[in-house]
Design a protein around this motif. Structure first.
Motif, PDB file in Angstrom:
ATOM      1  N   GLU A  42       0.834  -1.203   0.000  1.00  0.00           N
ATOM      2  CA  GLU A  42       0.000   0.000   0.000  1.00  0.00           C
ATOM      3  C   GLU A  42       0.873   1.260   0.000  1.00  0.00           C
ATOM      4  N   ILE A  43       1.879   1.295   0.845  1.00  0.00           N
ATOM      5  CA  ILE A  43       2.790   2.449   0.897  1.00  0.00           C
ATOM      6  C   ILE A  43       3.492   2.622  -0.443  1.00  0.00           C
ATOM      7  N   THR A  44       3.913   1.508  -1.034  1.00  0.00           N
ATOM      8  CA  THR A  44       4.578   1.571  -2.340  1.00  0.00           C
ATOM      9  C   THR A  44       3.639   2.131  -3.392  1.00  0.00           C
ATOM     10  N   LEU A  47      10.283  -0.514  -8.904  1.00  0.00           N
ATOM     11  CA  LEU A  47       8.906  -1.011  -8.878  1.00  0.00           C
ATOM     12  C   LEU A  47       8.837  -2.466  -9.323  1.00  0.00           C
ATOM     13  N   SER A  48       9.725  -2.849 -10.252  1.00  0.00           N
ATOM     14  CA  SER A  48       9.723  -4.254 -10.689  1.00  0.00           C
ATOM     15  C   SER A  48      10.124  -5.179  -9.540  1.00  0.00           C
ATOM     16  N   LEU A  49      10.988  -4.710  -8.645  1.00  0.00           N
ATOM     17  CA  LEU A  49      11.352  -5.513  -7.473  1.00  0.00           C
ATOM     18  C   LEU A  49      10.137  -5.735  -6.577  1.00  0.00           C
ATOM     19  N   ARG A  97       7.872  -8.274  -8.087  1.00  0.00           N
ATOM     20  CA  ARG A  97       8.357  -9.633  -7.812  1.00  0.00           C
ATOM     21  C   ARG A  97       7.839 -10.116  -6.462  1.00  0.00           C
ATOM     22  N   VAL A  98       7.888  -9.231  -5.486  1.00  0.00           N
ATOM     23  CA  VAL A  98       7.387  -9.568  -4.152  1.00  0.00           C
ATOM     24  C   VAL A  98       5.897  -9.889  -4.231  1.00  0.00           C
ATOM     25  N   SER A  99       5.154  -9.079  -4.951  1.00  0.00           N
ATOM     26  CA  SER A  99       3.709  -9.303  -5.087  1.00  0.00           C
ATOM     27  C   SER A  99       3.415 -10.657  -5.722  1.00  0.00           C
ATOM     28  N   LEU A 152       4.844 -17.350   3.409  1.00  0.00           N
ATOM     29  CA  LEU A 152       5.527 -16.092   3.707  1.00  0.00           C
ATOM     30  C   LEU A 152       6.822 -16.298   4.481  1.00  0.00           C
ATOM     31  N   LYS A 153       6.802 -17.129   5.486  1.00  0.00           N
ATOM     32  CA  LYS A 153       7.987 -17.323   6.336  1.00  0.00           C
ATOM     33  C   LYS A 153       9.166 -17.885   5.543  1.00  0.00           C
ATOM     34  N   ASN A 154       8.881 -18.739   4.569  1.00  0.00           N
ATOM     35  CA  ASN A 154       9.947 -19.344   3.771  1.00  0.00           C
ATOM     36  C   ASN A 154      10.559 -18.371   2.770  1.00  0.00           C
ATOM     37  N   LEU A 155       9.888 -17.281   2.492  1.00  0.00           N
ATOM     38  CA  LEU A 155      10.335 -16.348   1.464  1.00  0.00           C
ATOM     39  C   LEU A 155      10.903 -15.052   2.021  1.00  0.00           C
ATOM     40  N   CYS A 156      11.040 -14.959   3.323  1.00  0.00           N
ATOM     41  CA  CYS A 156      11.450 -13.714   3.963  1.00  0.00           C
ATOM     42  C   CYS A 156      12.763 -13.163   3.413  1.00  0.00           C
ATOM     43  N   GLU A 157      13.756 -14.008   3.229  1.00  0.00           N
ATOM     44  CA  GLU A 157      15.051 -13.525   2.745  1.00  0.00           C
ATOM     45  C   GLU A 157      14.926 -12.948   1.332  1.00  0.00           C
ATOM     46  N   TYR A 158      14.227 -13.661   0.459  1.00  0.00           N
ATOM     47  CA  TYR A 158      14.027 -13.198  -0.915  1.00  0.00           C
ATOM     48  C   TYR A 158      13.260 -11.867  -0.929  1.00  0.00           C
ATOM     49  N   ILE A 159      12.198 -11.810  -0.157  1.00  0.00           N
ATOM     50  CA  ILE A 159      11.377 -10.596  -0.098  1.00  0.00           C
ATOM     51  C   ILE A 159      12.204  -9.449   0.477  1.00  0.00           C
ATOM     52  N   HIS A 160      12.954  -9.720   1.537  1.00  0.00           N
ATOM     53  CA  HIS A 160      13.782  -8.697   2.178  1.00  0.00           C
ATOM     54  C   HIS A 160      14.756  -8.079   1.177  1.00  0.00           C
ATOM     55  N   GLU A 161      15.448  -8.909   0.415  1.00  0.00           N
ATOM     56  CA  GLU A 161      16.409  -8.411  -0.575  1.00  0.00           C
ATOM     57  C   GLU A 161      15.736  -7.506  -1.602  1.00  0.00           C
ATOM     58  N   ASN A 162      14.581  -7.911  -2.087  1.00  0.00           N
ATOM     59  CA  ASN A 162      13.876  -7.124  -3.092  1.00  0.00           C
ATOM     60  C   ASN A 162      13.335  -5.813  -2.531  1.00  0.00           C
ATOM     61  N   VAL A 163      12.802  -5.860  -1.332  1.00  0.00           N
ATOM     62  CA  VAL A 163      12.266  -4.649  -0.706  1.00  0.00           C
ATOM     63  C   VAL A 163      13.392  -3.663  -0.409  1.00  0.00           C
ATOM     64  N   MET A 164      14.486  -4.157   0.140  1.00  0.00           N
ATOM     65  CA  MET A 164      15.612  -3.275   0.445  1.00  0.00           C
ATOM     66  C   MET A 164      16.137  -2.622  -0.825  1.00  0.00           C
ATOM     67  N   GLY A 165      16.258  -3.380  -1.898  1.00  0.00           N
ATOM     68  CA  GLY A 165      16.710  -2.818  -3.170  1.00  0.00           C
ATOM     69  C   GLY A 165      15.736  -1.801  -3.710  1.00  0.00           C
ATOM     70  N   ALA A 166      14.458  -2.075  -3.614  1.00  0.00           N
ATOM     71  CA  ALA A 166      13.453  -1.146  -4.123  1.00  0.00           C
ATOM     72  C   ALA A 166      13.444   0.168  -3.347  1.00  0.00           C
ATOM     73  N   TYR A 167      13.657   0.089  -2.044  1.00  0.00           N
ATOM     74  CA  TYR A 167      13.620   1.287  -1.222  1.00  0.00           C
ATOM     75  C   TYR A 167      14.974   1.985  -1.111  1.00  0.00           C
ATOM     76  N   GLY A 168      15.983   1.454  -1.802  1.00  0.00           N
ATOM     77  CA  GLY A 168      17.250   2.171  -1.916  1.00  0.00           C
ATOM     78  C   GLY A 168      18.344   1.774  -0.954  1.00  0.00           C
ATOM     79  N   PHE A 169      18.337   0.552  -0.469  1.00  0.00           N
ATOM     80  CA  PHE A 169      19.365   0.099   0.462  1.00  0.00           C
ATOM     81  C   PHE A 169      20.223  -0.985  -0.151  1.00  0.00           C
ATOM     82  N   ILE A 170      21.486  -1.047   0.279  1.00  0.00           N
ATOM     83  CA  ILE A 170      22.424  -2.081  -0.127  1.00  0.00           C
ATOM     84  C   ILE A 170      22.948  -2.732   1.140  1.00  0.00           C
ATOM     85  N   GLU A 171      22.850  -4.051   1.221  1.00  0.00           N
ATOM     86  CA  GLU A 171      23.424  -4.789   2.357  1.00  0.00           C
ATOM     87  C   GLU A 171      24.923  -4.913   2.129  1.00  0.00           C
ATOM     88  N   ASP A 172      25.717  -4.612   3.114  1.00  0.00           N
ATOM     89  CA  ASP A 172      27.185  -4.763   3.016  1.00  0.00           C
ATOM     90  C   ASP A 172      27.597  -6.166   3.381  1.00  0.00           C
TER      91      ASP A 172
END
Length: 93
Positions: A43-45, A57-59, A62-64, A73-93
């Protein structure tokens, strides 16, 4: 964790949405995210679609798709996390 310059998270229409998104990202990391959390993220997106690039937005799309497939949902948390972080402008070090 680093943030892109002029990241979408910095340009959301409501400041409280930044806290909400960051909270959801933390819940994804700990696998404590709920369907309601994901609904709120989408909704926020949608409300702030104009602050995202097409790629970002394509990231979120993918989550959708993954959520609609109902793979658990619990099994996909890592995949979703990576896509959401990338979409919102973050890079994991």
């Amino acid at each position: 964790m680093r943030k892109f310059e002029n990241a979408p998270i910095d340009n959301l229409s409501m400041a409280e949405d930044q806290k909400t998104i960051m909270g959801i990202c933390e819940q994804l990391k700990s696998k404590k995210v709920t369907t309601d959390d994901m609904n709120r993220l989408l909704e926020i997106t949608q409300i702030n679609h104009d602050v995202f690039s097409t790629f970002q937005l394509s990231l979120i799309l993918r989550v959708s798709i993954v959520l609609l497939e109902g793979s658990g949902l619990k099994n996909l948390c890592e995949y979703i996390h990576e896509n959401v972080m990338g979409a919102y402008g973050f890079i994991e070090d």
